[in-house]
Design an enzyme around this catalytic site. Structure first.
Site, mmCIF file in Angstrom:
data_model
loop_
_atom_site.group_PDB
_atom_site.id
_atom_site.type_symbol
_atom_site.label_atom_id
_atom_site.label_comp_id
_atom_site.label_asym_id
_atom_site.label_seq_id
_atom_site.Cartn_x
_atom_site.Cartn_y
_atom_site.Cartn_z
ATOM 1 N N HIS A 182 0.855 -1.196 0.000
ATOM 2 C CA HIS A 182 0.000 0.000 0.000
ATOM 3 C C HIS A 182 0.890 1.246 0.000
ATOM 4 O O HIS A 182 1.935 1.247 0.668
ATOM 5 C CB HIS A 182 -0.870 -0.020 1.269
ATOM 6 C CG HIS A 182 -2.081 0.856 1.187
ATOM 7 N ND1 HIS A 182 -2.014 2.217 1.029
ATOM 8 C CD2 HIS A 182 -3.399 0.553 1.257
ATOM 9 C CE1 HIS A 182 -3.243 2.713 1.020
ATOM 10 N NE2 HIS A 182 -4.098 1.753 1.144
ATOM 11 N N GLY A 220 0.314 -4.997 1.671
ATOM 12 C CA GLY A 220 -0.880 -5.201 0.836
ATOM 13 C C GLY A 220 -0.550 -5.835 -0.498
ATOM 14 O O GLY A 220 -1.400 -6.460 -1.127
ATOM 15 N N TYR A 240 -5.340 -4.564 9.980
ATOM 16 C CA TYR A 240 -5.733 -5.144 8.688
ATOM 17 C C TYR A 240 -7.226 -5.449 8.708
ATOM 18 O O TYR A 240 -7.822 -5.652 9.762
ATOM 19 C CB TYR A 240 -4.901 -6.396 8.384
ATOM 20 C CG TYR A 240 -4.554 -6.474 6.914
ATOM 21 C CD1 TYR A 240 -3.575 -5.647 6.381
ATOM 22 C CD2 TYR A 240 -5.239 -7.309 6.061
ATOM 23 C CE1 TYR A 240 -3.267 -5.687 5.024
ATOM 24 C CE2 TYR A 240 -4.944 -7.358 4.705
ATOM 25 C CZ TYR A 240 -3.950 -6.531 4.190
ATOM 26 O OH TYR A 240 -3.658 -6.554 2.841
HETATM 27 C C1 LCV Z 1 4.998 4.711 -0.114
HETATM 28 C C2 LCV Z 1 7.151 3.949 -0.370
HETATM 29 C C3 LCV Z 1 6.742 2.699 0.061
HETATM 30 C C4 LCV Z 1 5.372 2.507 0.391
HETATM 31 N N1 LCV Z 1 4.543 3.504 0.288
HETATM 32 O O1 LCV Z 1 14.172 1.893 -0.903
HETATM 33 O O2 LCV Z 1 -0.048 -4.505 5.017
HETATM 34 S S1 LCV Z 1 -0.141 -3.211 5.686
HETATM 35 O O3 LCV Z 1 -1.233 -3.168 6.665
HETATM 36 O O4 LCV Z 1 1.126 -2.832 6.278
HETATM 37 C C5 LCV Z 1 -0.502 -2.044 4.421
HETATM 38 C C6 LCV Z 1 -1.137 -0.839 4.936
HETATM 39 C C7 LCV Z 1 0.717 -1.822 3.581
HETATM 40 O O5 LCV Z 1 0.854 -2.418 2.546
HETATM 41 O O6 LCV Z 1 1.629 -0.896 4.058
HETATM 42 C C8 LCV Z 1 2.887 -0.820 3.304
HETATM 43 C C9 LCV Z 1 3.786 -1.989 3.721
HETATM 44 N N2 LCV Z 1 5.070 -1.869 3.048
HETATM 45 C C10 LCV Z 1 6.253 -1.863 3.690
HETATM 46 O O7 LCV Z 1 6.333 -1.942 4.920
HETATM 47 C C11 LCV Z 1 7.484 -1.706 2.817
HETATM 48 C C12 LCV Z 1 7.985 -0.259 2.994
HETATM 49 N N3 LCV Z 1 9.179 -0.036 2.178
HETATM 50 C C13 LCV Z 1 10.397 -0.527 2.567
HETATM 51 O O8 LCV Z 1 10.574 -1.211 3.605
HETATM 52 C C14 LCV Z 1 11.538 -0.183 1.661
HETATM 53 O O9 LCV Z 1 11.150 0.892 0.812
HETATM 54 C C15 LCV Z 1 11.939 -1.382 0.765
HETATM 55 C C16 LCV Z 1 12.557 -2.501 1.658
HETATM 56 C C17 LCV Z 1 10.693 -1.910 0.006
HETATM 57 C C18 LCV Z 1 12.977 -0.891 -0.262
HETATM 58 O O10 LCV Z 1 14.011 -0.239 0.444
HETATM 59 P P1 LCV Z 1 15.042 0.670 -0.363
HETATM 60 O O11 LCV Z 1 16.032 1.147 0.641
HETATM 61 O O12 LCV Z 1 15.483 -0.056 -1.567
HETATM 62 P P2 LCV Z 1 13.621 3.130 -0.038
HETATM 63 O O13 LCV Z 1 13.120 2.674 1.281
HETATM 64 O O14 LCV Z 1 14.632 4.237 -0.054
HETATM 65 O O15 LCV Z 1 12.335 3.559 -0.911
HETATM 66 C C19 LCV Z 1 12.481 4.316 -2.118
HETATM 67 C C20 LCV Z 1 11.332 5.307 -2.109
HETATM 68 O O16 LCV Z 1 10.094 4.576 -2.160
HETATM 69 C C21 LCV Z 1 9.282 4.973 -1.059
HETATM 70 C C22 LCV Z 1 10.247 5.392 0.030
HETATM 71 O O17 LCV Z 1 9.587 6.241 0.956
HETATM 72 C C23 LCV Z 1 11.286 6.119 -0.802
HETATM 73 O O18 LCV Z 1 10.734 7.373 -1.145
HETATM 74 P P3 LCV Z 1 11.692 8.692 -1.097
HETATM 75 O O19 LCV Z 1 12.756 8.403 -2.129
HETATM 76 O O20 LCV Z 1 10.761 9.804 -1.444
HETATM 77 O O21 LCV Z 1 12.231 8.761 0.315
HETATM 78 N N4 LCV Z 1 8.461 3.837 -0.606
HETATM 79 C C24 LCV Z 1 8.883 2.598 -0.348
HETATM 80 N N5 LCV Z 1 7.864 1.839 0.076
HETATM 81 N N6 LCV Z 1 4.900 1.254 0.782
HETATM 82 N N7 LCV Z 1 6.281 4.958 -0.476
#
Ligand code: LCV
Length: 259
Positions: A64, A108, A138
């Site tokens: 999400h 999600g 959730y």
């Molecule tokens: C917005 C993002 C996101 C993102 N949304 O790259 O299942 S529930 O209930 O939790 C539900 C509500 C849900 O699905 O929630 C989301 C769950 N997702 C996560 O927890 C994954 C969140 N993301 C991460 O942990 C990391 O981004 C990963 C491991 C996927 C990749 O890490 P990496 O170091 O390669 P960054 O974290 O630097 O991300 C690059 C850009 O994508 C955005 C993040 O904020 C960053 O944006 P900026 O460059 O503007 O800082 N991003 C990543 N995931 N779910 N935005």
């Protein structure tokens, strides 16, 4: 600029998640493109769909779009939430949808993949169910998606730890269909799509809908449903929910207080 690349080849349709800058986060805009493409595939009587990301991605989808989640006082996964609409569109699409996975899958997006009919992944693929990591309550039908895909014990482990599960273990517990080397992923997935497309589409569409109705036929009393909805409200009205969202945006570890 399109967030989803849409292709067709005969009776087979392909949807390619193409928003690498945000790791294919399931934003409202991206989900709208997926739903529109599925409606077009329905119109064109496409017989099998492959849902994939661009080749070589490290993250298939980050789940999400956290930036689109409310910061409290409102159900973050209500009926008209994009993720809910996407899962329903996948489940009710008449043609089988094959999720072809390379890279990591989060939150999600795991439910989105599990809502697909067949899941084919590489050995390096992982799936992380993340509500507990973000403090999110959730929703009921989402938990049903997980319960339809794995045993209650496995669902509890994934939900309570929020730790990624590898593709090999996911296949071993029956959560996904196949694990194939990255070099074979595309051929294996499209061979299966072609096999499906060569079968009787009406018979398949009716079996898919029968299985959806039967899998979702769990007796939940109105009182039971209201209790669960009330419990979810306690979570999305809590300090911890707002803290989880804020911590993500501020790129820091959340400090949960249990209230
Ligand atoms: C917005 C993002 C996101 C993102 N949304 O790259 O299942 S529930 O209930 O939790 C539900 C509500 C849900 O699905 O929630 C989301 C769950 N997702 C996560 O927890 C994954 C969140 N993301 C991460 O942990 C990391 O981004 C990963 C491991 C996927 C990749 O890490 P990496 O170091 O390669 P960054 O974290 O630097 O991300 C690059 C850009 O994508 C955005 C993040 O904020 C960053 O944006 P900026 O460059 O503007 O800082 N991003 C990543 N995931 N779910 N935005």
């Amino acid at each position: 600029m399109a967030l989803v690349e849409v292709r067709t080849d005969g009776d087979i349709g392909t949807l390619v998640l193409d928003n690498g800058r945000k790791h294919n986060a399931l934003s409202h805009a991206l989900v709208d493109e997926l739903i529109a493409a599925l409606a077009d595939f329905r119109q064109r009587e496409i017989r099998a769909v492959v849902l994939r990301a661009q080749p070589g991605v490290k993250v298939w989808s980050a789940g999400h779009d956290v930036g689109e989640l409310p910061e409290g006082r409102r159900d973050p996964l209500g009926w008209d939430d994009p993720l809910r609409e996407l899962v329903r569109a996948i489940e009710t699409h008449p043609a089988p949808i094959i999720a072809m996975i390379e890279g990591t899958v989060w939150g999600g997006a795991v439910e989105t993949v599990l809502a697909c009919d067949i899941v084919i992944a590489t050995p390096e693929t992982t799936f992380a169910v993340t509500p507990a990591r973000l403090g999110v309550p959730y929703n009921v039908s989402g938990m049903m998606t997980f319960m339809s895909a794995a045993s209650l014990r496995v669902v509890k482990e994934l939900a309570f730890t929020a730790a990624p599960i590898g593709a090999e273990r996911a296949e071993r517990v029956g959560m996904i269909n196949h694990v194939v080397p990255l070099s074979d992923l595309e051929t294996f997935s499209y061979d299966m799509a072609r096999t499906i497309a060569a079968n009787a589409p009406l018979s398949i569409a009716v079996m898919k809908e029968q299985l959806r109705v039967l899998a979702g036929a769990k007796p939940v009393s109105p009182r039971g449903f209201e209790k669960v909805q009330g419990l979810r409200r306690v979570v999305y009205d809590s300090h911890d929910y707002a803290e989880g969202i804020r911590a993500f945006k501020e790129k820091r570890a959340p400090r949960y207080l249990g209230k």
